[in-house]
Design an enzyme around this catalytic site. Structure first.
Site, PDB file in Angstrom:
ATOM      1  N   HIS A   1       2.209  -7.081   0.253  1.00  0.00           N
ATOM      2  CA  HIS A   1       1.604  -7.195  -1.082  1.00  0.00           C
ATOM      3  C   HIS A   1       2.114  -6.105  -2.003  1.00  0.00           C
ATOM      4  CE1 HIS A   1      -1.043  -4.813   1.559  1.00  0.00           C
ATOM      5  NE2 HIS A   1      -1.193  -4.017   0.509  1.00  0.00           N
TER       6      HIS A   1
ATOM      7  N   CYS B   1      -7.204   1.730   1.683  1.00  0.00           N
ATOM      8  CA  CYS B   1      -5.773   1.801   1.942  1.00  0.00           C
ATOM      9  C   CYS B   1      -5.077   2.173   0.636  1.00  0.00           C
ATOM     10  CB  CYS B   1      -5.229   0.479   2.500  1.00  0.00           C
ATOM     11  SG  CYS B   1      -5.224  -0.885   1.319  1.00  0.00           S
TER      12      CYS B   1
END
Length: 636
Positions: free
Chosen positions: A67, A174
């Site tokens: 991503h 994250c």
């Protein structure tokens, strides 16, 4: 926003044949680009590769979710593939990946799409959901499976929670906050349910903190799990058992983490920064020192870059003929720019020391390290407390930062047995007063020795001429291409920055030239030797012209990753050539940045541009010689 609004039938491919991680990423990037939401496919791919460089996006259990979130992306979107025989994607559990979702997310204010992405991440933690997707025969069936699972999840989310008491709490985060944050939260929550322990997970995602832990919940909990790869707000957990680990461990080992909390094998966290927080896979002392140094350098650079460029502009706009001895301040505009630049540049050493100390000892270390940096900058000695006798410079400030951080840690240890009633005076009185005094004493004590080393180094560098000076340029510039942003690259850059404060501007020019070469050499090779590169690589090469001229060495990383044995040595040779020539031409650079943006501030700019051109050409020729022409069908 629903998942099925972001994932179209045209963005799904089933049972594809890919042979490597790189080929998988290329396939996914091409697939999602067909949706029209990616204005710059190469920029998006670079964003994907940058995220992969932080750690693989394969999460185990045959799933990967690459991503990227970029300003240029027009609208959010998802593409998906199933891989016929699986592909090696550097998964932490060693399994081949069979299901891949690639995510494109814009950096917009509403972030409604992130809710759908978070939902997808949590659904993938259900093994039966994953298996159903892998068995899908058509894209319509694939979408229907997602639609049904999403509808069931929405119904569950709409049910009132009621008054709950959680034994274990968690915070997940994250670096990008898109996928792994929510997968770790879901993994921990599900594991808690299976083990019979109610668990609540706060997610620090790209759209902010969600499901935030309340003070009452924290007070009642047995302990907290911090599964994060970036900093989270920790003050609220003071006095509670806290287990710190990575977001990957939160996904892969949730039951093990929860059991540690239940078994009371987790130490109590104290916000002042005592080293009582357990960290899975603890870091070495060397790694901790490196992170502290980089924390100081990253906070220092805005002062150095801003101040350095303003000083360089002052010289550029001044009139030397008015008063050569006052060059840089002869005209009002030049005097103003140089004064402001000098003030900003003068903050370099205190900021470096302050943030190194803060990285070691948390907030109480900032003031202590800052003063240590000032004492080093002043060159104070016991014979002359006002300073000026010695020049301990960058090295002195660096040591002051580490000394200041360690002093605060020792003070915290000594104060740990003070009565609770005196808790409030530690950060407000004991740490700053004792810490500042002690770091000043120690820094003053070592200043003469560090100053002697620093002065000796400066004298050696200043006296260099001919071969020795060119050799230094070759080494520091070549280091820029060795790992392109890694520790060796940063060591070269930090050394050049330290010499700016000593008035040595030759080294920075050589280092900046070396950093521009890797993308430029590759760009030239893809242009002049087209038969060595595929069509896609030639297109990427055009972008590298811009990256090289903008001093973005990372543009060469994808090429180096594919063919390191040819690309990296070629770039090192090209960078070393440019650095050596920069030194030979006596080029200077007062600003710690490279690229065409600082060309007007360079001493001997025409020869500097020539050095960069020759270095890029040498790198191009070596690379093109090492690479063999491709078969015609591959080239096209």
């Amino acid at each position: 926003m629903r998942i099925t609004e972001l994932l179209r039938k045209s963005s799904i491919a089933l049972q594809v044949n890919v042979q490597s991680k790189e080929e998988t990423i290329d396939y996914l990037v091409d697939l999602i680009s067909q949706s029209g939401i990616i204005p710059d496919k190469e920029e998006y791919k670079q964003g994907i590769l940058l995220r992969e460089s932080l750690g693989t996006t394969a999460i185990g259990d045959e799933i990967a979710i690459p991503h990227a979130q970029l300003d240029s992306i027009k609208a959010p979107g998802i593409a998906a593939i199933t891989v016929k025989n699986g592909v090696d994607y550097d998964a932490p559990d060693g399994q081949n990946v069979k299901l891949c979702f690639i995510i494109a997310a814009p950096k917009t204010g509403d972030n409604l799409h992130l809710q759908a992405l978070a939902k997808l991440s949590t659904l993938l933690m259900n093994p039966s959901f994953k298996e159903s997707l892998l068995r899908a025969k058509t894209t319509e069936e694939f979408l229907q499976i997602i639609n049904e699972a999403e509808s069931q999840r929405d119904m569950l989310d709409m049910q009132p929670e009621g008054k709950k008491s959680y034994r274990v709490l968690a915070v997940t985060a994250c670096p990008t906050g898109i996928a792994h944050t929510f997968m770790a939260a879901e993994s921990l929550t599900q594991a808690g349910e299976e083990m019979g322990y109610l668990l609540k997970a706060e997610t620090n995602g790209a759209d902010g903190a969600k499901n935030v832990l309340t003070a009452e919940e924290i007070e009642k909990a047995d302990g907290i799990i911090i599964a994060a790869d970036k900093n989270v707000e920790m003050a609220r957990f003071d006095g509670k058992p806290v287990l710190v680990t990575s977001v990957t461990q939160g996904i892969q080992k949730p039951k093990e983490l929860i059991q540690k909390v239940i078994d009371k094998k987790v130490p109590v966290y104290h916000h002042e920064g005592e080293k009582t927080v357990e960290t899975e896979g603890g870091e070495s002392i060397g790694r901790q020192m490196y992170k502290a140094l980089m924390n100081g350098v990253s906070h220092m650079l805005p002062f150095v870059i801003g101040g350095g460029i303003l000083i360089a502009l002052a010289f550029l706009l001044d009139d030397y003929s008015i008063d050569p001895s006052n060059f840089g301040k002869n005209t009002p505009i030049a005097a103003y720019l140089k004064t402001i630049g000098e003030q900003a540049f003068g903050m370099m050493l205190p900021v470096l020391a302050g943030y190194i100390a803060m990285s070691i000892a948390d907030r109480p270390g900032l003031a202590v390290g800052f003063i240590g940096g000032i004492v080093a900058k002043m060159g104070c000695t016991f014979a002359n407390p006002a300073g000026g006798d010695v020049n301990s410079g960058f090295l002195g400030a660096l040591l002051a930062g580490f000394i200041g951080g360690c002093i605060v840690l020792i003070l915290k240890k000594l104060c740990s047995r003070l009565p609770k009633a005196l808790e409030g005076i530690k950060p407000m009185l004991i740490y700053p007063v004792a810490g500042i005094f002690l770091v000043a004493v120690v820094t003053t004590l070592i200043n003469p020795f560090v100053g002697a080393i620093n002065t000796g180094l400066s004298n050696v560098l200043s006296s260099m001429g001919g071969t020795s000076k060119i050799l230094l340029g070759i080494v520091v510039a070549g280091m820029q291409s060795t790992d392109m942003g890694g520790p060796i690259n940063k060591a070269s850059y930090v050394f050049a920055t330290s010499q700016l404060a000593e008035g040595n501007f030759y080294i920075m020019a050589a280092v900046m030239a070396g950093g521009m070469i890797p993308p430029l050499a590759i760009a030239l090779s893809t242009t002049l030797f087209k038969n060595r590169w595929t069509k896609e690589e030639r297109e990427s090469g055009l972008v590298n012209y811009i990256m090289g001229l903008s001093f973005i060495s990372e543009g060469a990383i994808p090429f180096a990753a594919k063919d390191p044995l040819r690309v990296i040595p070629s770039c090192i040779i090209g960078s070393a050539t440019a650095g050596g020539l920069s030194m030979a031409f006596n080029c200077t650079l007062r600003a710690p940045h490279g690229g065409i943006f600082v060309l007007p501030t360079i001493g001997n700019p025409l020869m500097y541009a020539l050095a960069i051109f020759i270095g890029a050409l040498v790198g191009c020729l070596v690379l093109s010689f090492l690479k063999k022409p491709l078969p015609e069908n591959v080239e096209k």
